[in-house]
Motif scaffolding. Structure first.
Motif, PDB file in Angstrom:
ATOM      1  N   UNK A  71     -10.836   1.413  -3.987  1.00 49.29           N
ATOM      2  CA  UNK A  71      -9.746   2.058  -3.269  1.00 49.29           C
ATOM      3  C   UNK A  71      -8.992   1.033  -2.420  1.00 49.29           C
ATOM      4  N   UNK A  72      -9.673  -0.024  -2.051  1.00 53.15           N
ATOM      5  CA  UNK A  72      -9.014  -1.118  -1.347  1.00 53.15           C
ATOM      6  C   UNK A  72      -9.790  -2.405  -1.583  1.00 53.15           C
ATOM      7  N   UNK A  73      -9.127  -3.513  -1.397  1.00 56.70           N
ATOM      8  CA  UNK A  73      -9.781  -4.812  -1.502  1.00 56.70           C
ATOM      9  C   UNK A  73      -9.035  -5.820  -0.661  1.00 56.70           C
ATOM     10  N   UNK A  74      -9.762  -6.822  -0.226  1.00 54.74           N
ATOM     11  CA  UNK A  74      -9.164  -7.931   0.523  1.00 54.74           C
ATOM     12  C   UNK A  74      -9.298  -9.197  -0.306  1.00 54.74           C
ATOM     13  N   UNK A  91      -5.355  -0.368  -2.545  1.00 56.08           N
ATOM     14  CA  UNK A  91      -4.586  -1.139  -1.587  1.00 56.08           C
ATOM     15  C   UNK A  91      -5.105  -2.564  -1.565  1.00 56.08           C
ATOM     16  N   UNK A  92      -4.235  -3.514  -1.839  1.00 54.43           N
ATOM     17  CA  UNK A  92      -4.615  -4.927  -1.844  1.00 54.43           C
ATOM     18  C   UNK A  92      -4.139  -5.545  -0.533  1.00 54.43           C
ATOM     19  N   UNK A  93      -5.089  -6.020   0.246  1.00 52.41           N
ATOM     20  CA  UNK A  93      -4.777  -6.561   1.570  1.00 52.41           C
ATOM     21  C   UNK A  93      -5.103  -8.037   1.667  1.00 52.41           C
ATOM     22  N   UNK A  94      -4.495  -8.689   2.656  1.00 56.32           N
ATOM     23  CA  UNK A  94      -4.713 -10.120   2.874  1.00 56.32           C
ATOM     24  C   UNK A  94      -6.055 -10.346   3.551  1.00 56.32           C
ATOM     25  N   UNK A  95      -6.796 -11.329   3.026  1.00 53.39           N
ATOM     26  CA  UNK A  95      -8.076 -11.684   3.635  1.00 53.39           C
ATOM     27  C   UNK A  95      -7.868 -12.800   4.645  1.00 53.39           C
ATOM     28  N   UNK A  98       1.263  13.447  -0.764  1.00 53.57           N
ATOM     29  CA  UNK A  98       0.860  13.900   0.567  1.00 53.57           C
ATOM     30  C   UNK A  98       0.186  12.764   1.330  1.00 53.57           C
ATOM     31  N   UNK A  99       0.223  12.814   2.654  1.00 59.18           N
ATOM     32  CA  UNK A  99      -0.407  11.753   3.451  1.00 59.18           C
ATOM     33  C   UNK A  99      -1.875  11.556   3.077  1.00 59.18           C
ATOM     34  N   UNK A 100      -2.236  10.325   2.761  1.00 56.33           N
ATOM     35  CA  UNK A 100      -3.620  10.004   2.449  1.00 56.33           C
ATOM     36  C   UNK A 100      -4.092  10.468   1.076  1.00 56.33           C
ATOM     37  N   UNK A 144       3.658  19.124   2.788  1.00 56.85           N
ATOM     38  CA  UNK A 144       4.100  17.933   3.515  1.00 56.85           C
ATOM     39  C   UNK A 144       3.758  16.698   2.695  1.00 56.85           C
ATOM     40  N   UNK A 145       4.765  15.879   2.424  1.00 50.69           N
ATOM     41  CA  UNK A 145       4.551  14.734   1.533  1.00 50.69           C
ATOM     42  C   UNK A 145       5.781  13.843   1.528  1.00 50.69           C
ATOM     43  N   UNK A 146       5.607  12.655   0.989  1.00 50.76           N
ATOM     44  CA  UNK A 146       6.757  11.839   0.608  1.00 50.76           C
ATOM     45  C   UNK A 146       7.152  12.288  -0.798  1.00 50.76           C
ATOM     46  N   UNK A 147       8.408  12.665  -0.951  1.00 53.40           N
ATOM     47  CA  UNK A 147       8.911  13.135  -2.228  1.00 53.40           C
ATOM     48  C   UNK A 147       9.750  12.029  -2.873  1.00 53.40           C
ATOM     49  N   UNK A 148       9.467  11.777  -4.148  1.00 50.86           N
ATOM     50  CA  UNK A 148      10.178  10.753  -4.907  1.00 50.86           C
ATOM     51  C   UNK A 148      10.928  11.381  -6.070  1.00 50.86           C
TER      52      UNK A 148
END
Lengths: 107, 121
Positions: free
Chosen positions: A9-12, A103-107, B42-44, B92-96
């Motif tokens: 779901x994410x990585x650095x 999500x790709x984040x800076x390490x 939606x958020x998250x 509630x959301x970002x709509x594209x």
């Protein structure tokens, strides 16, 4: 509906690293798999379609592979502009469904 | 280069109807190859396809939203629109908006930046 499971779901990572993101479909989707990049406040961008075809204008450090249920997006040498979120999407059958994103984040 | 831009209210009251418009520039939506699509995040949470509309007016909706979705197209203005009725906080959301092509299944090859719609009283 076809469920898409994306990991991690994410990585650095450091600039220059090789990064791999995986996506698994709940049933076989042949090569009907696309990858998108999303940055805050910007329009999402199609990177890869049909599992391994590079969209025009996308740098060659991005590549995709896989078929059936298991797919991979690889960034061969991570660049500063690549820090973003990445989503897979199946285009095999409606309703079109997406992975939850990486999500790709800076390490 | 094709560009898409969403517009509409950023705040909608519960039980009311959310209305958004997508304006397309740099190309005509009256093309035999492409559809206009709506998606939301939606958020998250992950991205969800809402529905798609052809320039002729033919539509395809995500069954998860049942009959709450109405889409229309105005080829003279190069726009397509979304209405989502009986909204709740879960909407509630970002709509594209995006262009949907069927070159290899349903691919969203151009997107708008997205617009945040909050459902709240």
């Amino acid at each position: 509906d076809i469920q898409m499971t994306q990991s991690p779901s994410s990585l650095s990572a450091f600039v220059g690293d090789r990064v791999t993101i995986t996506c698994r479909a709940s049933q076989s989707i042949s090569s009907y798999l696309n990858w998108y990049q999303e940055k805050p406040g910007k329009a999402p961008k199609l990177l890869i379609y049909a599992a391994s075809s590079l969209q025009g204008g996308v740098p060659s450090r991005f590549s995709g592979s896989g078929s059936g249920t298991d797919f991979t997006l690889t960034i061969s040498s991570l660049q500063p502009e690549d820090f973003a979120s990445y989503y897979c999407q199946q285009s095999h059958s409606a309703p079109w469904t997406f992975g939850r994103g990486t999500k790709v984040e800076i390490k | 280069q094709l560009q898409l831009q969403e517009s509409g209210p950023g705040l909608v009251k519960p039980s009311e109807t959310l209305s958004l418009t997508c304006t397309v520039s740099g190309g005509s939506i009256s093309s035999s190859s492409y559809y206009g699509g709506w998606l939301r995040q939606p958020p998250g949470k992950g991205l969800e396809w809402i529905g798609s509309i052809y320039y002729s007016g033919r539509t395809y909706n995500n069954p998860s939203l049942k009959s709450r979705v109405t889409m229309s197209v105005d080829t003279s203005k190069n726009q397509f629109s979304l209405k989502l009725s009986s909204v709740t906080a879960a909407d509630t959301a970002v709509y594209y908006c995006a262009r949907l092509t069927y070159d290899y299944g349903g691919i969203f090859d151009f997107w708008g930046q997205g617009t945040l719609v909050t459902v709240s009283s």
